[in-house]
Scaffold this active site. Sequence first.
Site, PDB file in Angstrom:
ATOM      1  N   ASP A 197       0.994  -1.174  -0.203  1.00 13.58           N
ATOM      2  CA  ASP A 197      -0.013   0.062  -0.092  1.00 13.58           C
ATOM      3  C   ASP A 197       0.948   1.236   0.049  1.00 13.58           C
ATOM      4  O   ASP A 197       1.456   1.532   1.018  1.00 13.58           O
ATOM      5  CB  ASP A 197      -0.868   0.141   1.280  1.00 13.58           C
ATOM      6  N   LYS A 252      -6.878   3.430  -3.560  1.00 15.65           N
ATOM      7  CA  LYS A 252      -7.401   3.537  -2.268  1.00 15.65           C
ATOM      8  C   LYS A 252      -7.408   4.880  -1.904  1.00 15.65           C
ATOM      9  O   LYS A 252      -6.613   5.823  -2.209  1.00 15.65           O
ATOM     10  CB  LYS A 252      -6.240   2.786  -1.412  1.00 15.65           C
ATOM     11  N   LYS A 276     -10.045   0.253  -2.551  1.00 11.91           N
ATOM     12  CA  LYS A 276     -10.207   0.102  -1.159  1.00 11.91           C
ATOM     13  C   LYS A 276     -10.366   1.339  -0.625  1.00 11.91           C
ATOM     14  O   LYS A 276      -9.495   2.388  -0.411  1.00 11.91           O
ATOM     15  CB  LYS A 276      -8.758  -0.370  -0.815  1.00 11.91           C
TER      16      LYS A 276
END
Length: 315
Positions: A152, A215, A251
């Site tokens: 991430d 995300k 996400k």
Amino acid sequence: MPTTAPAFSDATASDSALRRFLFGLPGVDAVGLEARAASLGTRSIKTTAKAYAIDLAISMIDLTTLEGADTPGKVRALAAKAVNPDPTDRRTPRTAAVCVYPDMAATAAAALAGSGVKVASVATAFPAGRAALDVKLADVRDAVAAGADEIDMVIDRGAFLSGRFLKVYEEILAVKAECGAARLKVIFETGELSTYDNIRRASWIGMLAGADFIKTSTGKVATNATPANTLLMLEAVRDFRAQTGVQIGVKPAGGIRTTKDAVKFLVLVNETAGEDWLDPHWFRFGASSLLNDLLMQRQKLSTGRYSGPDYVTVD
């Protein structure tokens, strides 16, 4: 090094070409976006459908601990909870992943070995992203070498907000190249991007650069995932697949704490991107406290009684 989707190769040929492409995207109708997100959030999910939604949401969680006080013991406990969220009911789904800092990735990988639960690790000088590129890439290499299945990363919001879009794009490309087999989630920190138009542009930069997921947030700022910004990102991945055939995950992270919240987001997914995204491979929740509420609601559906927070473990 990975290259952008062939259909858009001209868009990333130069800084000026990328700027033209991004500013040529349709403007976002903020009022319409928020109204649609609010409308979808009123959908009522009951009984069997609710039970399905709860289990699906549990299976989509990246169970997360990203604190300075994290210890190996805390990470191992979180891993045990990810594998077996409710010791009283072995039918409870496992979570999708456990998300930790790179120095805890090896601990998480050892604890999760053979479980099917992924190890996700934040990288690239999370959460601010204020580091030189070589430092960021070393951060990624360390996490992957330690056993991370997913990375991430945070984008350089300073570069984005000052209009250096090609720098942001090229940095994502470089990180993607270091990921190897690990999937890459690109974090925009939507609360710092100021406008919906910027969120749409960041989404396209991430997708063009080869992100496996886009995300919303780090969970470390005041404004994190919202129904509106997630809806906008779902529209982006839907449109990207329609034009390229490439599917990319989404996400939302930060601020999603209750079963009611999670169900609203699942409705957004179904009604915007479609059923193909209703799978942990394509949609995740970045959360820590959400799992406990889902477990309590699941127990209530199963037993008819609300057990309360004392019946689930404290993370």
